[in-house]
Design a protein around this motif. Structure first.
Motif, mmCIF file in Angstrom:
data_model
loop_
_atom_site.group_PDB
_atom_site.id
_atom_site.type_symbol
_atom_site.label_atom_id
_atom_site.label_comp_id
_atom_site.label_asym_id
_atom_site.label_seq_id
_atom_site.Cartn_x
_atom_site.Cartn_y
_atom_site.Cartn_z
ATOM 1 N N VAL A 1 0.843 -1.196 0.000
ATOM 2 C CA VAL A 1 0.000 0.000 0.000
ATOM 3 C C VAL A 1 0.880 1.249 0.000
ATOM 4 C CG1 VAL A 1 -1.847 -1.216 1.207
ATOM 5 C CG2 VAL A 1 -0.233 0.180 2.523
ATOM 6 N N ASP A 2 0.291 2.359 -0.412
ATOM 7 C CA ASP A 2 1.049 3.599 -0.522
ATOM 8 C C ASP A 2 1.046 4.409 0.768
ATOM 9 O OD1 ASP A 2 1.630 3.809 -3.621
ATOM 10 O OD2 ASP A 2 -0.421 3.072 -3.381
ATOM 11 N N ALA A 3 0.080 4.144 1.630
ATOM 12 C CA ALA A 3 -0.013 4.824 2.922
ATOM 13 C C ALA A 3 -0.949 4.023 3.809
ATOM 14 C CB ALA A 3 -0.534 6.262 2.761
ATOM 15 N N VAL A 4 -0.865 4.263 5.106
ATOM 16 C CA VAL A 4 -1.820 3.676 6.036
ATOM 17 C C VAL A 4 -2.476 4.780 6.847
ATOM 18 C CG1 VAL A 4 -0.636 1.459 6.241
ATOM 19 C CG2 VAL A 4 -0.087 3.297 7.838
ATOM 20 N N SER A 5 -3.707 4.516 7.250
ATOM 21 C CA SER A 5 -4.430 5.377 8.175
ATOM 22 C C SER A 5 -4.685 4.545 9.412
ATOM 23 C CB SER A 5 -5.749 5.844 7.547
ATOM 24 O OG SER A 5 -6.491 6.640 8.441
ATOM 25 N N ILE A 6 -4.113 4.936 10.527
ATOM 26 C CA ILE A 6 -4.174 4.090 11.716
ATOM 27 C C ILE A 6 -5.097 4.710 12.759
ATOM 28 C CG2 ILE A 6 -2.075 5.058 12.763
ATOM 29 C CD1 ILE A 6 -1.494 1.993 13.519
ATOM 30 N N ALA B 1 3.686 15.798 15.440
ATOM 31 C CA ALA B 1 4.747 15.614 16.435
ATOM 32 C C ALA B 1 4.927 14.143 16.798
ATOM 33 C CB ALA B 1 4.435 16.426 17.695
ATOM 34 N N LEU B 2 3.848 13.374 16.744
ATOM 35 C CA LEU B 2 3.912 11.953 17.081
ATOM 36 C C LEU B 2 4.436 11.103 15.930
ATOM 37 C CD1 LEU B 2 0.547 11.627 19.018
ATOM 38 C CD2 LEU B 2 2.839 11.444 20.006
ATOM 39 N N GLY B 3 4.610 11.717 14.774
ATOM 40 C CA GLY B 3 5.192 11.004 13.648
ATOM 41 C C GLY B 3 4.275 10.775 12.469
ATOM 42 N N ALA C 1 4.124 4.387 17.930
ATOM 43 C CA ALA C 1 4.497 2.969 17.829
ATOM 44 C C ALA C 1 4.467 2.519 16.371
ATOM 45 C CB ALA C 1 3.564 2.116 18.677
ATOM 46 N N ALA C 2 3.467 2.970 15.629
ATOM 47 C CA ALA C 2 3.386 2.620 14.213
ATOM 48 C C ALA C 2 4.485 3.320 13.418
ATOM 49 C CB ALA C 2 2.018 2.993 13.668
ATOM 50 N N ARG C 3 4.722 4.580 13.742
ATOM 51 C CA ARG C 3 5.751 5.328 13.008
ATOM 52 C C ARG C 3 7.116 4.651 13.110
ATOM 53 N NH1 ARG C 3 5.251 8.305 9.020
ATOM 54 N NH2 ARG C 3 6.159 6.344 8.372
ATOM 55 N N ALA C 4 7.379 4.057 14.255
ATOM 56 C CA ALA C 4 8.679 3.412 14.475
ATOM 57 C C ALA C 4 8.903 2.233 13.544
ATOM 58 C CB ALA C 4 8.795 2.961 15.931
ATOM 59 N N GLN C 5 7.809 1.687 12.979
ATOM 60 C CA GLN C 5 7.948 0.501 12.126
ATOM 61 C C GLN C 5 7.533 0.726 10.680
ATOM 62 O OE1 GLN C 5 6.965 -3.366 13.735
ATOM 63 N NE2 GLN C 5 6.538 -2.479 15.756
ATOM 64 N N LEU C 6 7.130 1.939 10.344
ATOM 65 C CA LEU C 6 6.665 2.228 8.987
ATOM 66 C C LEU C 6 7.601 3.191 8.277
ATOM 67 C CD1 LEU C 6 2.848 2.774 9.659
ATOM 68 C CD2 LEU C 6 3.928 0.719 8.726
ATOM 69 N N THR C 7 7.705 3.023 6.978
ATOM 70 C CA THR C 7 8.475 3.966 6.159
ATOM 71 C C THR C 7 7.585 4.709 5.173
ATOM 72 O OG1 THR C 7 8.971 2.207 4.564
ATOM 73 C CG2 THR C 7 10.572 2.588 6.328
#
Length: 328
Positions: A137-142, A190-192, A164-170
């Motif tokens: 996918v091109d992006a995620v909405s969490i 600010a949270l990523g 937490a998601a930002r730490a594992q997503l590019t």
């Protein structure tokens, strides 16, 4: 102007998204969101047939020349909608952005990828976001636990879930659940996150195809005026608290099965809330963020206000907190 990886990837002016909402994501609202420089989604299954979806896409295109997308929520059902036909209708109508939700987008990725359609997948956990990234996918909405609709079963709020998601997503990531204003947008960045998705806030706008009584009810509501139902069925949903939601929750808490509440929670009753303005006619979704909503603006006014105030908050209020570096 706030430029992020999301705005660059999807070609929109502002990092704000109106996610798919059953009965609400129609051309009237979506075109207004697009014209305001944000990204809106027509809800595919609000339209009764794939042919009707094409008509709605064309109606939206008549009202805006800016990017918009289609939400396709895929859920298990005894008699499922013709998902493949809806998928083909989206592509044949020339839509280039799709929001998927519900089941994994993996089976649909080759179809969308072959047609140059960008996909945003909506999920409620880090593990599902990582899997979605893995299938292309091109992006995620969490969605954090605060969100309207289905928050998943982990109960992780956005303050933890987003970083937490930002730490594992590019790939670009949207933060969803609990966002209504500039403060939320700045916090999400600010949270990523690379932007925010808003549902409840966009529902309460002038262009939203919802009865004014529903919007007035949301303005008066607080963050405590939602209710979780279907917890016992492991299909948790956050809805507006009303007589029907309380009755359904009580039946299920006593060990009732879905069949015992089916007559209370069917979609036709929920739709009638939006059409008639009787907020006790059925179940309708709303997030905790309704406690931050105190007006019913036009979409353009809302988006402009959020972006303008966010830029000021970043540049002035937060910038003033950084003490100048002292050098000897």
């Amino acid at each position: 102007m706030l430029r992020t990886a999301f705005t660059d990837t999807f070609g929109v002016a502002h990092p704000i998204v109106q996610g798919g909402m059953q009965w609400v994501g129609t051309a009237d609202l979506v075109s207004a969101v697009a014209n305001a420089g944000a990204l809106g989604f027509i809800t595919a299954l609000t339209q009764p047939t794939p042919e009707a979806l094409v008509t709605e896409i064309n109606r939206c295109r008549d009202m805006t020349d800016r990017p918009f997308g289609v939400n396709l929520t895929i859920l298990p059902a005894i008699t499922p909608p013709p998902y493949d036909e809806y998928r083909h209708a989206i592509a044949d109508a020339g839509v280039t952005i799709v929001e998927t939700a519900g089941s994994s987008p993996e089976p649909h990725m080759p179809f969308f990828r072959d047609r140059g359609i960008k996909v945003i997948h909506k999920c409620t956990s880090v593990r599902h976001a990582v899997k979605a990234q893995g299938v292309g996918v091109d992006a995620v909405s969490i969605d954090g636990f605060e969100c309207a609709g289905h928050p998943g079963e982990d109960d992780i709020p956005g303050l933890v879930l987003i970083p937490a998601a930002r730490a594992q997503l590019t790939i670009p990531m949207l933060a969803s659940g609990g966002f209504a204003d500039a403060r939320g947008l700045v916090a999400a960045l600010a949270l990523g996150a690379d932007g925010i998705t808003m549902g409840t806030r966009f529902l309460c706008t002038q262009e939203s195809p919802v009865h004014p009584h529903v919007k007035d009810r949301m303005v008066k509501a607080t963050e405590r005026d939602t209710q979780l139902i279907f917890r016992q069925l492991h299909n948790t949903a956050r809805v507006a608290r009303n007589a029907v939601s309380e009755e359904a929750a009580e039946i299920l808490s006593r060990g009732g099965a879905f069949e015992d509440v089916r007559h209370l929670v069917n979609g036709a009753r929920g739709r009638s809330v939006y059409e008639t303005g009787d907020t006790d006619a059925g179940i309708w979704t709303a997030g905790m963020v309704q406690g931050l909503i105190n007006d019913i603006p036009r979409v353009e006014e809302l988006v402009d206000r959020i972006v303008r105030e966010a830029a000021l908050l970043i540049a002035d209020t937060l910038g003033a907190l950084v003490a100048p570096r002292v050098t000897s």
